[in-house]
Design a protein around this motif. Structure first.
Motif, PDB file in Angstrom:
ATOM      1  N   ASN A  94       0.795  -1.230   0.000  1.00 11.55           N
ATOM      2  CA  ASN A  94       0.000   0.000   0.000  1.00 11.55           C
ATOM      3  C   ASN A  94       0.829   1.282   0.000  1.00 11.55           C
ATOM      4  OD1 ASN A  94      -2.371  -1.516   0.036  1.00 11.55           O
ATOM      5  ND2 ASN A  94      -2.324  -1.660   2.260  1.00 11.55           N
ATOM      6  N   THR A  95       2.131   1.159  -0.186  1.00  9.08           N
ATOM      7  CA  THR A  95       2.985   2.347  -0.196  1.00  9.08           C
ATOM      8  C   THR A  95       3.141   2.868  -1.615  1.00  9.08           C
ATOM      9  OG1 THR A  95       4.228   1.603   1.740  1.00  9.08           O
ATOM     10  CG2 THR A  95       5.275   3.253   0.351  1.00  9.08           C
ATOM     11  N   ASP A  96       2.847   4.142  -1.784  1.00  6.13           N
ATOM     12  CA  ASP A  96       3.031   4.782  -3.085  1.00  6.13           C
ATOM     13  C   ASP A  96       4.433   5.369  -3.161  1.00  6.13           C
ATOM     14  OD1 ASP A  96       0.420   4.313  -4.041  1.00  6.13           O
ATOM     15  OD2 ASP A  96      -0.325   6.027  -2.890  1.00  6.13           O
ATOM     16  N   THR A  97       5.012   5.339  -4.353  1.00  8.60           N
ATOM     17  CA  THR A  97       6.284   6.012  -4.571  1.00  8.60           C
ATOM     18  C   THR A  97       6.035   7.185  -5.514  1.00  8.60           C
ATOM     19  OG1 THR A  97       6.923   4.646  -6.453  1.00  8.60           O
ATOM     20  CG2 THR A  97       7.594   3.875  -4.270  1.00  8.60           C
ATOM     21  N   TYR A  98       6.833   8.219  -5.341  1.00  4.21           N
ATOM     22  CA  TYR A  98       6.646   9.449  -6.099  1.00  4.21           C
ATOM     23  C   TYR A  98       7.981   9.938  -6.635  1.00  4.21           C
ATOM     24  CZ  TYR A  98       2.369   9.589  -3.296  1.00  4.21           C
ATOM     25  OH  TYR A  98       1.184   9.272  -2.684  1.00  4.21           O
ATOM     26  N   SER A  99       7.917  10.707  -7.698  1.00  6.99           N
ATOM     27  CA  SER A  99       9.105  11.438  -8.108  1.00  6.99           C
ATOM     28  C   SER A  99       9.428  12.412  -6.982  1.00  6.99           C
ATOM     29  CB  SER A  99       8.834  12.207  -9.403  1.00  6.99           C
ATOM     30  OG  SER A  99       7.876  13.226  -9.166  1.00  6.99           O
ATOM     31  N   VAL A 100      10.655  12.875  -6.932  1.00  5.94           N
ATOM     32  CA  VAL A 100      11.051  13.782  -5.853  1.00  5.94           C
ATOM     33  C   VAL A 100      10.177  15.034  -5.855  1.00  5.94           C
ATOM     34  CG1 VAL A 100      12.930  15.195  -4.939  1.00  5.94           C
ATOM     35  CG2 VAL A 100      13.389  12.881  -5.780  1.00  5.94           C
ATOM     36  N   GLY A 101       9.903  15.580  -7.023  1.00 10.98           N
ATOM     37  CA  GLY A 101       9.072  16.786  -7.117  1.00 10.98           C
ATOM     38  C   GLY A 101       7.675  16.588  -6.556  1.00 10.98           C
ATOM     39  N   ARG A 102       7.048  15.481  -6.881  1.00 12.93           N
ATOM     40  CA  ARG A 102       5.692  15.208  -6.369  1.00 12.93           C
ATOM     41  C   ARG A 102       5.697  14.893  -4.882  1.00 12.93           C
ATOM     42  NH1 ARG A 102       1.189  13.338 -10.072  1.00 12.93           N
ATOM     43  NH2 ARG A 102       1.783  14.382 -11.979  1.00 12.93           N
ATOM     44  N   ALA A 103       6.717  14.197  -4.423  1.00 16.72           N
ATOM     45  CA  ALA A 103       6.791  13.823  -3.009  1.00 16.72           C
ATOM     46  C   ALA A 103       7.018  15.034  -2.113  1.00 16.72           C
ATOM     47  CB  ALA A 103       7.906  12.808  -2.799  1.00 16.72           C
ATOM     48  N   PHE A 104       7.688  16.039  -2.646  1.00 17.90           N
ATOM     49  CA  PHE A 104       8.030  17.223  -1.857  1.00 17.90           C
ATOM     50  C   PHE A 104       6.810  17.805  -1.143  1.00 17.90           C
ATOM     51  CE2 PHE A 104       9.194  21.637  -1.106  1.00 17.90           C
ATOM     52  CZ  PHE A 104      10.470  21.501  -0.595  1.00 17.90           C
ATOM     53  N   ALA A 105       5.687  17.883  -1.833  1.00 16.25           N
ATOM     54  CA  ALA A 105       4.469  18.462  -1.256  1.00 16.25           C
ATOM     55  C   ALA A 105       3.787  17.518  -0.267  1.00 16.25           C
ATOM     56  CB  ALA A 105       3.488  18.826  -2.366  1.00 16.25           C
ATOM     57  N   LYS A 106       4.131  16.237  -0.283  1.00 16.26           N
ATOM     58  CA  LYS A 106       3.470  15.253   0.565  1.00 16.26           C
ATOM     59  C   LYS A 106       4.258  14.919   1.839  1.00 16.26           C
ATOM     60  CE  LYS A 106       1.228  13.095  -3.405  1.00 16.26           C
ATOM     61  NZ  LYS A 106      -0.157  13.340  -3.081  1.00 16.26           N
ATOM     62  N   ILE A 107       5.531  15.308   1.880  1.00 15.94           N
ATOM     63  CA  ILE A 107       6.377  15.005   3.039  1.00 15.94           C
ATOM     64  C   ILE A 107       5.945  15.831   4.244  1.00 15.94           C
ATOM     65  CG2 ILE A 107       8.742  15.267   3.924  1.00 15.94           C
ATOM     66  CD1 ILE A 107       9.736  14.511   1.146  1.00 15.94           C
ATOM     67  N   ASP A 108       5.952  15.216   5.414  1.00 17.20           N
ATOM     68  CA  ASP A 108       5.627  15.903   6.662  1.00 17.20           C
ATOM     69  C   ASP A 108       6.897  16.593   7.166  1.00 17.20           C
ATOM     70  OD1 ASP A 108       4.744  16.779   9.122  1.00 17.20           O
ATOM     71  OD2 ASP A 108       4.000  14.824   9.786  1.00 17.20           O
ATOM     72  N   TRP A 109       7.203  17.739   6.592  1.00 14.13           N
ATOM     73  CA  TRP A 109       8.450  18.446   6.876  1.00 14.13           C
ATOM     74  C   TRP A 109       8.572  18.884   8.327  1.00 14.13           C
ATOM     75  CZ3 TRP A 109      12.210  17.850   3.684  1.00 14.13           C
ATOM     76  CH2 TRP A 109      11.951  17.644   2.337  1.00 14.13           C
ATOM     77  N   GLU A 110       7.470  19.164   8.983  1.00 12.28           N
ATOM     78  CA  GLU A 110       7.505  19.655  10.358  1.00 12.28           C
ATOM     79  C   GLU A 110       8.225  18.682  11.295  1.00 12.28           C
ATOM     80  OE1 GLU A 110       4.419  21.707  13.514  1.00 12.28           O
ATOM     81  OE2 GLU A 110       3.637  20.324  12.028  1.00 12.28           O
ATOM     82  N   VAL A 111       8.115  17.387  11.027  1.00 16.57           N
ATOM     83  CA  VAL A 111       8.753  16.378  11.868  1.00 16.57           C
ATOM     84  C   VAL A 111      10.276  16.498  11.829  1.00 16.57           C
ATOM     85  CG1 VAL A 111       9.062  13.878  12.200  1.00 16.57           C
ATOM     86  CG2 VAL A 111       6.810  14.802  11.670  1.00 16.57           C
ATOM     87  N   PHE A 112      10.837  17.026  10.756  1.00 17.34           N
ATOM     88  CA  PHE A 112      12.284  17.183  10.622  1.00 17.34           C
ATOM     89  C   PHE A 112      12.811  18.437  11.338  1.00 17.34           C
ATOM     90  CE2 PHE A 112      11.226  14.527   6.954  1.00 17.34           C
ATOM     91  CZ  PHE A 112      12.202  13.550   7.039  1.00 17.34           C
ATOM     92  N   GLU A 113      11.931  19.331  11.734  1.00 20.38           N
ATOM     93  CA  GLU A 113      12.351  20.572  12.390  1.00 20.38           C
ATOM     94  C   GLU A 113      12.913  20.284  13.782  1.00 20.38           C
ATOM     95  OE1 GLU A 113      12.347  23.692  11.191  1.00 20.38           O
ATOM     96  OE2 GLU A 113      11.649  22.936   9.269  1.00 20.38           O
TER      97      GLU A 113
END
Length: 109
Positions: A53-72
């Motif tokens: 059930n895991t989708d893979t994305y190009s880096v450009g498409r994944a960028f908007a889906k990543i939970d960036w706040e967790v990396f802060e």
């Protein structure tokens, strides 16, 4: 096919892939230059890539889906309300086609 990719994690203690039967060799921990994300054909899996059930994305498409706040740095990863988010981000994977060239491995000359 996933066998055509090198699996990389965002965290040093996460071994890729997570299932021993899918490892071809003994895993190694290396520091990879983040510019690997710019390499042609690199994909991001927002979860274990070998799960159905895991989708893979190009880096450009994944960028908007990543939970960036967790990396802060100020993100409270130990707060119980954030546990599911941290677990999800922990499983993100970078899929590099065929090989990680020596130039991307930090500390190797």
């Amino acid at each position: 096919m996933l066998t055509d990719y090198v699996f990389l994690g965002f965290f040093p203690s996460r071994v890729m892939p997570a299932h021993p039967e899918q490892r071809r060799r003994r895993p190694r921990t290396l520091h990879i230059d983040p510019s690997i994300l710019l390499k042609r054909g690199v994909r991001l899996a927002l979860g274990p890539a070998n799960h159905r059930n895991t989708d893979t994305y190009s880096v450009g498409r994944a960028f908007a889906k990543i939970d960036w706040e967790v990396f802060e740095p100020e993100f409270d990863a130990k707060a119980i309300m954030n546990a599911a988010r941290v677990d999800r981000v922990w499983k993100y994977e970078i899929l590099v086609p065929k090989v990680v060239e020596r130039a991307y491995i930090v500390g190797i000359e």
